[in-house]
Design a protein around this motif. Structure first.
Motif, PDB file in Angstrom:
ATOM      1  N   PHE A   1       0.832  -1.203   0.000  1.00 59.96           N
ATOM      2  CA  PHE A   1       0.000   0.000   0.000  1.00 59.96           C
ATOM      3  C   PHE A   1       0.867   1.254   0.000  1.00 59.96           C
ATOM      4  O   PHE A   1       0.651   2.186  -0.774  1.00 59.96           O
ATOM      5  CB  PHE A   1      -0.905  -0.033   1.230  1.00 59.96           C
TER       6      PHE A   1
ATOM      7  N   THR B   1       2.762   1.798  -3.352  1.00 62.12           N
ATOM      8  CA  THR B   1       1.986   2.005  -4.571  1.00 62.12           C
ATOM      9  C   THR B   1       1.078   3.224  -4.505  1.00 62.12           C
ATOM     10  O   THR B   1       0.552   3.647  -5.526  1.00 62.12           O
ATOM     11  CB  THR B   1       1.126   0.770  -4.905  1.00 62.12           C
ATOM     12  N   LEU B   2       0.937   3.808  -3.305  1.00 61.72           N
ATOM     13  CA  LEU B   2       0.008   4.934  -3.186  1.00 61.72           C
ATOM     14  C   LEU B   2       0.360   6.128  -4.098  1.00 61.72           C
ATOM     15  O   LEU B   2      -0.534   6.665  -4.755  1.00 61.72           O
ATOM     16  CB  LEU B   2      -0.107   5.373  -1.720  1.00 61.72           C
TER      17      LEU B   2
ATOM     18  N   GLY C   1       1.826   6.206  -6.969  1.00 61.61           N
ATOM     19  CA  GLY C   1       1.448   5.847  -8.334  1.00 61.61           C
ATOM     20  C   GLY C   1      -0.054   5.911  -8.520  1.00 61.61           C
ATOM     21  O   GLY C   1      -0.555   6.415  -9.525  1.00 61.61           O
TER      22      GLY C   1
END
Lengths: 311, 325
Positions: free
Chosen positions: B291, B294-295, B297
């Motif tokens: 999490f 990737t947040l 992105g």
């Protein structure tokens, strides 16, 4: 692609040559699936679908989960292909179509689909990260990945590579039958050739477009399930494959399914031969050089439709 | 489509903005200066995309490759030839421009997706070429050192402030130059080319030459921003120019609005701010490793889609909409 395991001592020139041909065929086959996915979407909606890399990897993750639960690769393959089709259709119906309704004029028309699908790619990959995490997963190949022996030498071509070739050949055959022998195929071709006339002839063009996305999604799902064993599965695992599929599709002229396969094979052969015989480092530059050479001779690719329909 | 600002007025605006930046630079910390330098650099890169895509109608996905060309040219000038950093940045723009000229000759023949495909292939292949030549330093790359700030600025003048001065000044001058160029005859012909290539050709515009010109100038601008970028990270290597950089910049250009240069700084701000926002958000709410990483992105991607859906022609267009028709 470059196979990761080390090649045994180069025996004869002949073994090397045979290996190069066989690996070219199997990597070309994978590129072909991605190229087909790109072309199918381009033909039906004039979109270069960069999200395809995300869709394909997402379906492969779904396949991976099926393998974790049931242990069957073949069931996972079927599930991945079907879920690929569903995801493709959903994206077209609930994402691309509303965007096209809003974006109608200006230079943004050219760039909006690109940006929208790139954004979607990022979102899909982020969602994969949320759900499955970022660690590399692996999918066990269903058949042996050990190289065959030719004239006493182990070559870099295995039962698994053969399976890939056969699977892709069957997929091509099914697609050809679908497009050439069925009414659905006729509708697909008609909508791609001239949406207005197709609509006037009573074809539900929008539904047919969504179908094009679905077939493309299935093709991408197959590509993922065939490509990932032997590599690792992570959210960006298929980004480069998408680039190669796109390059192959452009070489083939973006319009023709046959062109996509031919472009993929040209690319597969060029890359494998240049890396085998000149330098390993030529992997990426070869793709660019081949593309530029083809486009210098034919700016719309090798098998582009003669009549320009305006992109 | 937008009302023209006179050259004198524009120059005054740029000088005033530069003055504000100068005053601001004295009042913020090193971190803000460093981030500000990135904003300036990205804004410049976005300018090159707006010039190419928004004005001449050519879609390039390989802007990161052109930035890499500029970065390597600059680094070689400074590191190997031992010339002054300013000459290095100048060479970054010049070499990338010449490279873009050659590329533009190919590109002018290609339309939409074909050009996108070619530039995409360039973006993945060009940085790997650096591994081929020992002089380019392979994976480790080569250093890009602009040196310490001149002594006459005093002891308090930090390295980051020096970075900020260089990148902000270079970006201001370049954007000023492009803005002026676009308000001349060239700008009008570019817009004519973008809006209707056939009508443009019938009006006597040499479409091929114009496309090549746009490509070359845009490449030069991208090259300079590439030089500035590796100045900020102190070295150039193939990994400094991933494909994702091209995509992020394209996103920045869409957020800015492809039609005009007024918002480029906004695009740069967004590209720098999003990871920061994501970081602070994550530190607040916590979450799994997947999490957290990737947040950013996710946020950038969501912003891209929102920008396309709600302000397809840039934020400025919303305000101007009622003027149309």
């Amino acid at each position: 692609m470059i196979r990761q395991f080390a090649l045994p001592t180069w025996g004869s020139k002949m073994t090397e040559f045979i290996t190069a041909i066989l690996t070219s065929l199997s990597s070309g086959a994978i590129y072909a699936l991605m190229a087909l996915a790109i072309v199918l979407v381009w033909r039906s909606t004039r979109v270069i679908n960069f999200a395809q890399a995300g869709q394909a990897v997402l379906t492969t993750y779904i396949g991976y989960t099926v393998i974790q639960r049931t242990g069957s690769y073949w069931l996972a393959l079927v599930v991945a292909v079907i879920s690929g089709a569903i995801i493709g259709a959903v994206i077209d119906r609930f994402f691309m179509r509303p965007i096209f309704k809003r974006v109608k004029s200006g230079p943004i028309v050219m760039i909006a689909p690109v940006v929208a699908t790139l954004g979607l790619l990022g979102i899909i990959q982020a969602i994969i990260g949320f759900i499955w995490g970022l660690t590399n997963q692996s999918i066990e190949a269903p058949v042996s990945t050990g190289g065959y022996k030719v004239m006493g030498k182990v070559i870099a071509f295995s039962s698994y590579n053969l399976l890939v070739l056969v699977a892709v050949a069957i997929a091509m055959l099914l697609l050809t039958i679908l497009f050439q022998r069925t009414n659905i195929g006729l509708a697909l071709r008609a909508s791609a050739y001239s949406p207005e006339i197709a609509r006037l002839s009573g074809i539900k063009v929008d539904a047919v477009r969504t179908l094009g996305w679905a077939i493309a999604g299935a093709s991408g799902g197959l590509a993922g399930m065939l490509y990932i064993p032997g590599y690792f599965l992570y959210p960006n695992a298929m980004d480069l494959l998408l680039v190669f599929g796109f390059v192959a599709a452009v070489i083939g002229g973006l319009e023709s399914l046959f062109g996509a396969v031919a472009g993929a094979m040209i690319l597969g052969f060029a890359i494998n031969f240049s890396t085998t015989y000149i330098s390993q480092k030529l992997f990426f530059p070869t793709a660019f050089i081949v593309l530029v050479l083809v486009l210098l001779i034919k700016p719309s690719g090798l098998f582009a439709a003669k009549k320009s329909r305006g992109a | 489509m937008s009302k023209q600002v006179s050259t004198k007025k524009r120059t005054l605006l740029f000088v005033a903005f530069g003055w504000v930046l100068l005053l601001l630079g004295d009042r913020v910390g090193d971190l803000e200066l460093y981030q500000g330098s990135f904003v300036a650099t990205y804004a410049l890169a976005i300018t090159s995309i707006i010039l190419l895509t928004g004005y001449s109608g050519q879609l390039s996905l390989g802007q990161s490759a052109l930035m890499a060309v500029g970065a390597y040219a600059g680094a070689l000038t400074i590191f190997n030839a031992g010339l002054h950093p300013i000459i290095g940045l100048f060479m970054a723009a010049l070499v990338a421009g010449v490279f873009g000229l050659i590329l533009g000759l190919i590109a002018a023949r290609l339309s939409g997706p074909y050009l996108a495909g070619t530039t995409l292939a360039l973006a993945i292949s060009l940085p790997t070429l650096a591994n081929q030549f020992p002089i380019l330093g392979a994976e480790e790359g080569i250093v890009f050192d602009v040196g310490l700030p001149p002594a006459r600025f005093g002891e308090d003048f930090s390295q980051y402030k020096w970075f900020f001065w260089i990148s902000a000044l270079a970006s201001l001058i370049m954007v000023w130059f492009i803005a002026n160029l676009l308000s001349t005859k060239y700008g009008r012909t570019f817009r004519a080319l973008r809006d209707n290539p056939i009508a443009a050709e019938l009006s006597g515009i040499n479409v091929g030459r114009l496309k090549v010109t746009a490509f070359a100038i845009s490449s030069g601008v991208a090259g300079l921003s590439g030089g500035l970028l590796v100045m900020l990270i102190s070295g150039v290597s193939p990994s400094a120019f991933p494909l994702s950089l091209s995509f992020a910049l394209l996103g920045g250009a869409v957020v800015t609005g492809l039609y005009n240069l007024k918002g480029v700084i906004l695009g740069g701000l967004v590209l720098v701010a999003i990871p920061e926002i994501a970081d602070s958000l994550v530190s607040r709410i916590g979450g799994s490793e997947g999490f957290i990483t990737t947040l950013p992105g996710f946020l950038v991607s969501a912003l891209l889609i929102l920008a396309v859906v709600f302000t397809p022609n840039g934020p400025g267009h919303l305000i101007k909409r009622h003027h149309k028709k």
